[in-house]
Design a protein around this motif. Structure first.
Motif, PDB file in Angstrom:
ATOM      1  N   SER A 124       0.824  -1.206   0.000  1.00  7.30           N
ATOM      2  CA  SER A 124       0.000   0.000   0.000  1.00  7.30           C
ATOM      3  C   SER A 124       0.862   1.262   0.000  1.00  7.30           C
ATOM      4  CB  SER A 124      -0.901  -0.018   1.222  1.00  7.30           C
ATOM      5  OG  SER A 124      -1.584   1.200   1.338  1.00  7.30           O
ATOM      6  N   HIS A 125       1.915   1.270   0.800  1.00  9.05           N
ATOM      7  CA  HIS A 125       2.759   2.462   0.852  1.00  9.05           C
ATOM      8  C   HIS A 125       3.493   2.663  -0.467  1.00  9.05           C
ATOM      9  CE1 HIS A 125       1.610   3.306   4.754  1.00  9.05           C
ATOM     10  NE2 HIS A 125       2.694   3.040   5.457  1.00  9.05           N
ATOM     11  N   LEU A 126       3.963   1.549  -1.064  1.00 10.54           N
ATOM     12  CA  LEU A 126       4.638   1.695  -2.359  1.00 10.54           C
ATOM     13  C   LEU A 126       3.670   2.233  -3.395  1.00 10.54           C
ATOM     14  CD1 LEU A 126       6.942  -1.398  -2.703  1.00 10.54           C
ATOM     15  CD2 LEU A 126       7.610   0.968  -2.602  1.00 10.54           C
ATOM     16  N   LEU A 127       2.459   1.713  -3.357  1.00  3.97           N
ATOM     17  CA  LEU A 127       1.434   2.188  -4.284  1.00  3.97           C
ATOM     18  C   LEU A 127       1.242   3.686  -4.141  1.00  3.97           C
ATOM     19  CD1 LEU A 127      -1.738   0.494  -5.179  1.00  3.97           C
ATOM     20  CD2 LEU A 127      -2.115   2.536  -3.903  1.00  3.97           C
ATOM     21  N   TRP A 128       1.205   4.130  -2.892  1.00  2.00           N
ATOM     22  CA  TRP A 128       0.970   5.559  -2.668  1.00  2.00           C
ATOM     23  C   TRP A 128       2.161   6.390  -3.121  1.00  2.00           C
ATOM     24  CZ3 TRP A 128       3.379   9.294   0.271  1.00  2.00           C
ATOM     25  CH2 TRP A 128       2.671  10.498   0.395  1.00  2.00           C
ATOM     26  N   VAL A 129       3.367   5.922  -2.830  1.00  2.00           N
ATOM     27  CA  VAL A 129       4.542   6.700  -3.249  1.00  2.00           C
ATOM     28  C   VAL A 129       4.568   6.816  -4.763  1.00  2.00           C
ATOM     29  CG1 VAL A 129       7.046   6.716  -3.328  1.00  2.00           C
ATOM     30  CG2 VAL A 129       5.891   6.159  -1.215  1.00  2.00           C
ATOM     31  N   GLY A 130       4.270   5.699  -5.434  1.00  9.71           N
ATOM     32  CA  GLY A 130       4.231   5.740  -6.891  1.00  9.71           C
ATOM     33  C   GLY A 130       3.179   6.691  -7.392  1.00  9.71           C
ATOM     34  N   LEU A 131       1.999   6.603  -6.811  1.00  9.59           N
ATOM     35  CA  LEU A 131       0.932   7.482  -7.272  1.00  9.59           C
ATOM     36  C   LEU A 131       1.255   8.934  -6.971  1.00  9.59           C
ATOM     37  CD1 LEU A 131      -2.343   5.560  -6.555  1.00  9.59           C
ATOM     38  CD2 LEU A 131      -1.265   6.027  -8.711  1.00  9.59           C
ATOM     39  N   MET A 132       1.976   9.178  -5.865  1.00  7.94           N
ATOM     40  CA  MET A 132       2.367  10.549  -5.573  1.00  7.94           C
ATOM     41  C   MET A 132       3.262  11.079  -6.699  1.00  7.94           C
ATOM     42  SD  MET A 132       1.904  13.007  -3.811  1.00  7.94           S
ATOM     43  CE  MET A 132       1.309  12.923  -2.173  1.00  7.94           C
ATOM     44  N   GLY A 133       4.148  10.212  -7.191  1.00  8.02           N
ATOM     45  CA  GLY A 133       4.933  10.603  -8.357  1.00  8.02           C
ATOM     46  C   GLY A 133       4.032  10.924  -9.540  1.00  8.02           C
TER      47      GLY A 133
END
Lengths: 413, 140, 327, 129
Positions: A124-133
């Protein structure tokens, strides 16, 4: 019914004082939000004066449906409340129901639950970091992070058989044991993920354009966040030490050593680093739990009838605290299930932060809370046009819903 | 001749617009995952476009509930012809686990015509790719 | 006469420019994909080289929807007007020999005019579709235009000043001994950054920011109009890079090889430099996050304008001092 | 505090560019699925006794039991039932497989289920016997 014409919904939401030119819709179908949710932005030029949320687009009526379904089936339905934090939903619901029974959960099952929950947090956190990009227009970061995220998903698939909805939980245990010989693979992948997380921390720390988008954006004071009941990373990024895993341990969190991460800066950049740090902590926890996995049974089979009583449970989802309340009268179906999701708790904070930002910050700030509207849209029945109060059974409510929204709808199940 | 050229270009360039009609996110993140390096649906010319007016293929996820029903129809009307609709996931195909909840319908095809169903909860990115390619095989 | 018409239409005129536009789009997508660890377009033609063509044709064959509140006349015709700008400008660039197809003595001014014209057309185009997203996009377009225009023109003027010519042909010819980029590296840098802003490439894709204002000013366009707008952007990409090659990198000039006839050699050198400039933009575009409009304006006005003014002063000093005067 | 600069990702970008792309050649190459993958549901009609347990536990209402005849137990006539699966709405949780006492159900590894006609997804295999 009163004689006066009921106020129009826009009027009651306080929208009429703004002219149409200043109103910009954000959603319900918007490329930044993968989910349909509607925010009316009142603008002055590019600056946001006011945000008026309109929630309920993902409302499916889960809590009502739960009252007419057997206990076990509800587990699968609540798991599908949200695709990103699916395991933790079923975990919390399961814990609430387990609280009504007399059985002890096997220790091995607790460890497996911890492993899956932490893997889910990493994903979930990786997903969010990616989406933040992606939201900040940095496609490369998005692609790289999502590439590395597949490592976690592969592990989850190998353990549970599905990438997103794990369907791992059962009452008083888990449905599947850890596969044989996975230990080394998991530890090695976790090491890889820690390396990558450190690299991404370097990127978000040095890349000028990324810093310009995230630094000093979305600032909120600890007092405001506390007053508005922020939970999860949104509370930790202003320095509040709040984490259910630590404050009220469940599963095997009292046996796996870890420390929560907090930050003092309180902007989106701090959130980015905080989530990456939390990911590293989670990866270490998974490695530890896999190495120290106790032997024993993984599940106790329990009868389909749950004793009467009421119980609640909460746990730390990747986004914050999830809360479930169940009430049973000793039958095959629950009397009432209530769930509260972190996005609902964090939304007031996000709206508070948004005021005064520019429209370019909307995707970055609004999604900084890692919104999961699928989680958020719970049953919220409010009839503003007539102040009548009445009680409906689930069947009646369903009929009403069908007649109101789908008059042409054929028979339902 | 012109017809063949049009068919060729349509098969090679499916631009996708994604609507979440009250889905649980599972299908959505798998759809986004199919764009990312490991699956890379751009190999077949598919990209995610931000506006329905640019789209050829509409991918709908989720149980169409009362709130999103009208919006789905409106977005569908905004997509220029020729257009195709993919119902992604069990919820979009038939309501999935939410079938019978008071607020949801029984899938996308009650609201707009659907050309391809991709069942799964959620379908793997490969399954999504398979569905899109199968749809392209049927494009005329 | 027929020869010249053929030149204008096929090579190195209109069709060649459009083909280059497609090539640049493909290279853009492919390099970005490879840098992100992906493959990018693959099945359409060898390595997906025909992908932009397929996109273009597909949009051509699609239904065109005109929003009911849009200004029909502008909405229908402005894409064609917009398309003309980079296509015409491309005729002033010498590609297969030192003389361009349609050069004249002050053609640099014509190019500057066409740049302003394109910005104007795209603004009314965006405004004509009249939805709340395009309205915001229009504001951003205008603001971005007034930001990048000054450094862009200053950078172009630097080259013209140093080469003492207002025609592209003259500027290219003056670089036979020394490329302008060696004298004015900062002007080149400013030009590239301003060019990226003009082309709306990240980090300056502010007027068409996908996650903020849907598709920006492109939101309401579909079918044929969209295909031409996209093509215009691609051709503008080629033209911008070609102008950079001509102004700063000595056009098609380079060491002579006896065995190769001069026009071919000139063309090869030109293409190599063109692709290098294109590649530079691909890399920058992939490596950066989108900035905000206020930050873009600050960057151009507070940093790049002084830098280009300093560069002009430096060049003037060089000229006055008689050091390194261009031939 | 590390030094801020634009283009911090460029070195890694070039490294990625020179590496082999991480894309899996899916349509041209079969997917390696883990042993536990939960794909399309399958039934062994020989083993099914029509006990209805699967229909009772299914959270998504995939399974409906259909009478295919009667059988005599003692002097009573009891209906013989067989399940019909509406796979379009299946959520692949595997609850029916776990609960089937006769091991008649299993989850195959087939995931390429896309179809233009929803009717294709109705599995009447158990009725054919």
């Amino acid at each position: 019914m009163t004689e006066d014409k009921p106020p129009r919904k826009e009027e009651s939401a306080g929208l009429m004082k703004y002219s149409a030119e200043n109103l910009v819709p954000f959603g319900p179908i918007h490329p930044a939000l993968k989910e349909p949710e509607y925010f009316k932005l009142v603008l002055e030029g590019e600056k946001i004066v006011e945000v008026i949320p309109r929630i309920g687009y993902v409302h499916r009526g889960l809590e009502k449906a739960a009252e007419s379904r057997p206990w076990v089936q509800n587990m699968y339905m609540f798991e599908r409340t949200c695709g990103i934090c699916s395991f933790v939903h079923s975990l919390t619901y399961g814990q609430a129901v387990e609280g009504l029974t007399i059985y002890e959960i096997p220790r091995r099952a607790k460890f497996i639950r911890t492993i899956i929950a932490e893997l889910e947090r990493i994903h979930s956190h990786l997903l969010w970091v990616g989406l933040m990009g992606h939201w900040a227009g940095f496609e490369t970061l998005f692609m790289w992070v999502w590439r590395d995220r597949e490592v976690v998903l592969d592990l989850v698939e190998a353990i549970s058989g599905n990438r997103i909805h794990k369907s791992m939980n059962a009452f008083c245990g888990v449905r599947r044991d850890m596969p044989e010989g996975m230990e080394d693979r998991i530890v090695e992948r976790m090491k890889f993920l820690v390396d990558r997380a450190n690299y991404y921390k370097g990127i978000v720390d040095t890349e000028e354009t990324m810093l310009e988008r995230t630094e000093d954006i979305g600032r909120v004071s600890a007092e405001t966040a506390e007053k508005l009941c922020a939970v999860g990373p949104m509370a930790r990024y202003v320095g509040l030490r709040r984490d259910i895993r630590l404050n009220d341990p469940y599963a095997a969190y009292d046996e796996v050593p870890f420390d929560i991460v907090t930050s003092k800066e309180g902007d989106v950049h701090a959130l980015l680093k905080l989530r990456l740090d939390e990911m590293i902590v989670a990866a270490n926890m998974v490695s530890y739990a896999v190495k120290h996995l106790p032997e024993g049974p993984i599940r106790i089979k329990i009868p389909p009838v749950i004793p009467a009583g009421e119980h609640s449970s909460h746990s730390e989802a990747p986004r914050g605290e999830i809360f479930y309340y169940v009430k049973s009268s000793g039958g095959r179906t629950p009397d009432r299930v209530k769930s509260r999701q972190p996005t609902m708790a964090n939304l007031p904070t996000a709206l508070e932060i948004l005021k005064g930002q520019t429209i370019a910050d909307v995707p970055v700030v609004l999604t900084a809370i890692d919104p999961c509207f699928g989680c958020m849209d719970r049953m919220s029945f409010l009839d503003i046009e007539s102040n009548r109060q009445w009680t409906w059974s689930g069947e009646e409510l369903r009929r009403y819903g069908i007649n109101y929204y789908f008059p042409e709808r054929m028979k339902m199940r | 001749m012109l017809e063949r050229l049009a068919t060729w270009s349509r098969k090679r360039s499916p631009w996708v617009f994604h609507i979440n009609a009250s889905s649980c996110n599972g299908c959505d993140i798998e759809l986004v995952a199919s764009l990312t390096p490991l699956y890379d649906i751009e190999r077949f010319g598919a990209i995610l476009v931000p506006s329905p007016r640019h789209a050829d293929v509409l991918i709908v996820t989720g149980t169409v509930n009362a709130q999103t029903k009208d919006r789905l129809r409106r977005v569908y009307e905004q997509v220029p012809e020729p257009k195709h609709v993919i119902a992604l996931g069990a919820c979009a195909a038939a309501g999935g686990v939410f079938k019978g909840c008071y607020n949801v319908g029984q899938g996308v095809q009650d609201v707009i015509p659907v050309d391809m169903f991709i069942p799964g909860c959620p379908p793997r990115p490969e399954a999504i790719m398979y569905g899109v390619l199968k749809l392209l095989g049927e494009v005329k | 006469m027929i020869n010249e018409i053929l030149q204008a239409i096929i090579f190195p005129g209109v069709l060649f420019t459009i083909a280059m536009g497609f090539l640049f789009d493909w290279l853009d997508r492919k390099t970005a994909a490879r840098m992100q660890g992906r493959i990018g377009p693959k099945i359409t033609g060898p390595s997906g080289i025909l992908q932009p063509l397929a996109d273009f044709l597909k949009l051509l064959f699609k239904e065109e929807i005109i929003p009911s509140h849009a200004d029909r006349v502008i909405f229908l015709f402005a894409p064609a007007l917009y398309f003309l700008a980079p296509l015409l400008s491309m005729l002033f660039i010498p590609i297969i020999g030192p003389t361009p197809l349609a050069g004249f003595e002050f053609d640099l001014l014509a190019i500057l005019f066409l740049l302003a014209y394109a910005a104007f057309v795209v603004t009314i185009l965006s405004y004509s579709s009249a939805s709340s997203f395009t309205t915001i996009a229009t504001g951003r377009l205008v603001l971005q235009y007034v930001s990048y225009e000054i450094p862009l023109v200053l950078a172009i003027i630097t080259a013209a000043l140093y080469s003492r010519s207002l025609s592209v042909e003259g500027i290219v010819a003056s670089q036979s001994t020394l490329w302008n980029i060696l004298v004015m590296p900062f002007a080149f840098g400013v030009y590239i950054i301003a060019l990226m802003a003009e082309l709306e490439k990240p980090p300056f894709d502010i007027p068409s920011a996908k996650t903020e204002i849907v598709a920006g000013w492109l939101t309401e366009f579909s079918g044929r109009a969209l295909s031409f707008l996209k093509l215009t952007k691609e051709v503008g990409y080629v033209f911008g890079s070609a102008l950079a090659v001509s102004l700063f990198l000595g056009g098609g000039l380079g060491p002579e090889v006896a065995a190769v006839p001069p026009p071919v050699l000139y063309f090869v050198y030109f293409m190599v430099k063109l692709l290098l400039v294109g590649f530079l933009i691909f890399v920058l575009k992939t490596a950066l996050a989108r900035i905000k409009i206020g930050q873009a304006t600050e960057l151009f006005w507070k940093i790049l304008t002084p830098v280009s003014l300093a560069q002009i002063a430096f060049v003037l000093v060089l000229i006055q001092g008689g050091v390194l005067v261009a031939t | 505090m590390p030094r801020r600069r634009a283009g911090a990702a460029i070195p890694e970008m070039f490294r990625t560019m020179l590496e082999k792309p991480s894309t899996r050649a899916y349509p041209y190459q079969k997917v390696e699925l883990p042993a536990r993958f939960r794909g399309k549901l399958d039934i062994d009609p020989e083993r099914c006794t029509g006990c209805q347990v699967c229909a009772m536990v299914c959270p998504a209402g995939v399974i409906t039991m259909i009478d295919i005849g009667t059988r005599k137990v003692g002097d009573k006539e009891l209906p013989v039932k067989r399940p019909v699966f509406e796979l379009s709405t299946c959520i692949f949780c595997g609850e029916c497989v776990d609960n089937c006492a006769f091991k008649a159900l299993e989850m195959t590894k087939q995931f390429e289920l896309a179809t233009p006609h929803k009717e294709d997804l109705t599995m009447r295999k158990a009725l054919t016997k």
